[in-house]
Design a protein around this motif. Structure first.
Motif, PDB file in Angstrom:
ATOM      1  N   ARG A 196      11.717 -13.403 -14.186  1.00  0.00           N
ATOM      2  CA  ARG A 196      10.332 -12.620 -13.640  1.00  0.00           C
ATOM      3  C   ARG A 196      11.079 -11.836 -12.275  1.00  0.00           C
ATOM      4  N   ALA A 197      12.011 -12.186 -11.662  1.00  0.00           N
ATOM      5  CA  ALA A 197      12.431 -11.320 -10.539  1.00  0.00           C
ATOM      6  C   ALA A 197      12.920 -10.059 -10.895  1.00  0.00           C
ATOM      7  N   ASP A 198      13.621 -10.315 -12.351  1.00  0.00           N
ATOM      8  CA  ASP A 198      14.302  -9.115 -12.989  1.00  0.00           C
ATOM      9  C   ASP A 198      13.150  -8.058 -13.159  1.00  0.00           C
ATOM     10  N   GLU A 199      11.898  -8.819 -13.864  1.00  0.00           N
ATOM     11  CA  GLU A 199      10.854  -7.713 -14.196  1.00  0.00           C
ATOM     12  C   GLU A 199      10.448  -7.086 -12.952  1.00  0.00           C
ATOM     13  N   GLU A 200      10.365  -7.945 -11.981  1.00  0.00           N
ATOM     14  CA  GLU A 200       9.616  -7.419 -10.652  1.00  0.00           C
ATOM     15  C   GLU A 200      10.612  -6.252 -10.140  1.00  0.00           C
ATOM     16  N   GLU A 201      11.853  -6.330 -10.096  1.00  0.00           N
ATOM     17  CA  GLU A 201      12.728  -5.280  -9.776  1.00  0.00           C
ATOM     18  C   GLU A 201      12.354  -3.977 -10.633  1.00  0.00           C
ATOM     19  N   SER A 202      12.488  -4.167 -11.809  1.00  0.00           N
ATOM     20  CA  SER A 202      11.996  -3.038 -12.673  1.00  0.00           C
ATOM     21  C   SER A 202      10.656  -2.399 -12.265  1.00  0.00           C
ATOM     22  N   GLN A 203       9.717  -3.237 -11.939  1.00  0.00           N
ATOM     23  CA  GLN A 203       8.272  -2.651 -11.721  1.00  0.00           C
ATOM     24  C   GLN A 203       8.496  -1.827 -10.424  1.00  0.00           C
ATOM     25  N   LEU A 204       9.101  -2.692  -9.437  1.00  0.00           N
ATOM     26  CA  LEU A 204       9.214  -2.014  -8.130  1.00  0.00           C
ATOM     27  C   LEU A 204      10.080  -0.533  -8.236  1.00  0.00           C
ATOM     28  N   ARG A 205      10.931  -0.710  -8.866  1.00  0.00           N
ATOM     29  CA  ARG A 205      11.622   0.850  -9.517  1.00  0.00           C
ATOM     30  C   ARG A 205      10.784   1.561  -9.958  1.00  0.00           C
ATOM     31  N   GLN A 206      10.051   1.198 -10.902  1.00  0.00           N
ATOM     32  CA  GLN A 206       8.989   2.299 -11.435  1.00  0.00           C
ATOM     33  C   GLN A 206       8.082   2.857 -10.357  1.00  0.00           C
ATOM     34  N   TRP A 207       7.480   1.939  -9.452  1.00  0.00           N
ATOM     35  CA  TRP A 207       6.463   2.259  -8.436  1.00  0.00           C
ATOM     36  C   TRP A 207       7.242   3.364  -7.390  1.00  0.00           C
ATOM     37  N   VAL A 208       8.243   2.878  -7.052  1.00  0.00           N
ATOM     38  CA  VAL A 208       9.210   3.835  -6.209  1.00  0.00           C
ATOM     39  C   VAL A 208       9.493   5.347  -6.596  1.00  0.00           C
ATOM     40  N   VAL A 230       5.434   3.204   3.017  1.00  0.00           N
ATOM     41  CA  VAL A 230       4.735   2.208   2.381  1.00  0.00           C
ATOM     42  C   VAL A 230       4.538   1.149   3.482  1.00  0.00           C
ATOM     43  N   ARG A 231       3.224   0.490   3.209  1.00  0.00           N
ATOM     44  CA  ARG A 231       2.978  -0.650   3.938  1.00  0.00           C
ATOM     45  C   ARG A 231       2.832  -1.932   3.296  1.00  0.00           C
ATOM     46  N   VAL A 232       3.512  -3.059   3.929  1.00  0.00           N
ATOM     47  CA  VAL A 232       3.432  -4.147   3.431  1.00  0.00           C
ATOM     48  C   VAL A 232       2.318  -4.984   4.058  1.00  0.00           C
ATOM     49  N   LEU A 233       1.229  -5.444   3.064  1.00  0.00           N
ATOM     50  CA  LEU A 233       0.018  -6.202   3.537  1.00  0.00           C
ATOM     51  C   LEU A 233       0.389  -7.545   3.316  1.00  0.00           C
ATOM     52  N   GLY A 234      -0.553  -8.198   3.422  1.00  0.00           N
ATOM     53  CA  GLY A 234      -0.746  -9.759   3.380  1.00  0.00           C
ATOM     54  C   GLY A 234      -0.650 -10.167   1.821  1.00  0.00           C
ATOM     55  N   GLN A 235      -0.961 -11.266   1.749  1.00  0.00           N
ATOM     56  CA  GLN A 235      -0.961 -11.903   0.314  1.00  0.00           C
ATOM     57  C   GLN A 235      -2.263 -11.344  -0.303  1.00  0.00           C
ATOM     58  N   GLU A 261       0.963  -1.141   0.005  1.00  0.00           N
ATOM     59  CA  GLU A 261       0.072  -0.011  -0.024  1.00  0.00           C
ATOM     60  C   GLU A 261       0.808   1.170  -0.028  1.00  0.00           C
ATOM     61  N   TRP A 262       0.875   2.020  -1.091  1.00  0.00           N
ATOM     62  CA  TRP A 262       1.676   3.126  -1.357  1.00  0.00           C
ATOM     63  C   TRP A 262       1.162   4.412  -0.570  1.00  0.00           C
ATOM     64  N   PRO A 263       1.905   5.512  -0.459  1.00  0.00           N
ATOM     65  CA  PRO A 263       1.332   6.674   0.333  1.00  0.00           C
ATOM     66  C   PRO A 263       0.212   7.217  -0.147  1.00  0.00           C
ATOM     67  N   ASP A 264      -0.170   7.164  -1.427  1.00  0.00           N
ATOM     68  CA  ASP A 264      -1.403   7.815  -1.831  1.00  0.00           C
ATOM     69  C   ASP A 264      -2.676   6.857  -1.774  1.00  0.00           C
ATOM     70  N   GLY A 265      -2.379   5.634  -1.252  1.00  0.00           N
ATOM     71  CA  GLY A 265      -3.431   4.720  -0.955  1.00  0.00           C
ATOM     72  C   GLY A 265      -3.612   3.470  -2.111  1.00  0.00           C
ATOM     73  N   LYS A 266      -2.841   3.862  -3.239  1.00  0.00           N
ATOM     74  CA  LYS A 266      -2.748   2.936  -4.306  1.00  0.00           C
ATOM     75  C   LYS A 266      -2.077   1.448  -3.743  1.00  0.00           C
ATOM     76  N   SER A 267      -2.395   0.479  -4.578  1.00  0.00           N
ATOM     77  CA  SER A 267      -1.749  -0.896  -4.266  1.00  0.00           C
ATOM     78  C   SER A 267      -0.871  -1.443  -5.278  1.00  0.00           C
ATOM     79  N   SER A 268      -0.253  -2.261  -5.103  1.00  0.00           N
ATOM     80  CA  SER A 268       0.718  -2.985  -6.048  1.00  0.00           C
ATOM     81  C   SER A 268       0.968  -4.660  -5.358  1.00  0.00           C
TER      82      SER A 268
END
Length: 93
Positions: free
Chosen positions: A65-77, A86-91, A9-16
């Motif tokens: 896929r882990a490389d793709e996730e890293e790229s996606q994480l950097r885009q969100w950040v 940022v809050r880490v929620l459950g599954q 959960e990102w600071p603006d309430g969006k989630s990924s």
């Protein structure tokens, strides 16, 4: 190899969703954690690279896929200030 996903959960309430091909990510994140965006990026990159290396050790090749996730994480950040939380929620459901 067991996969793990967390809802963020990102600071603006969006989630990924943050996906890992390995449970090694549980050494870096737990549901309920609240982290600075900068800390999430640092831990996330380290965790995803460790997960990819676990895949390499087991199957002989890194996890793309882990490389793709890293790229996606950097885009969100990049959308937030390093000092935001940022809050880490459950599954994801």
């Amino acid at each position: 190899m067991p996969e793990v996903s967390f809802q963020l959960e990102w600071p603006d309430g969006k989630s990924s969703t943050l996906y890992s091909p390995s449970t090694v990510i549980l050494d870096y994140f737990r549901p309920g954690d609240s982290l600075l965006v900068s800390e999430l990026e640092e831990r996330g990159v380290e965790a995803l690279r460790a997960a990819s290396e676990r895949v390499r050790a087991r199957y002989g090749f890194a996890c793309t896929r882990a490389d793709e996730e890293e790229s996606q994480l950097r885009q969100w950040v990049s959308r937030y200030s390093p000092d935001d939380t940022v809050r880490v929620l459950g599954q994801p459901s």
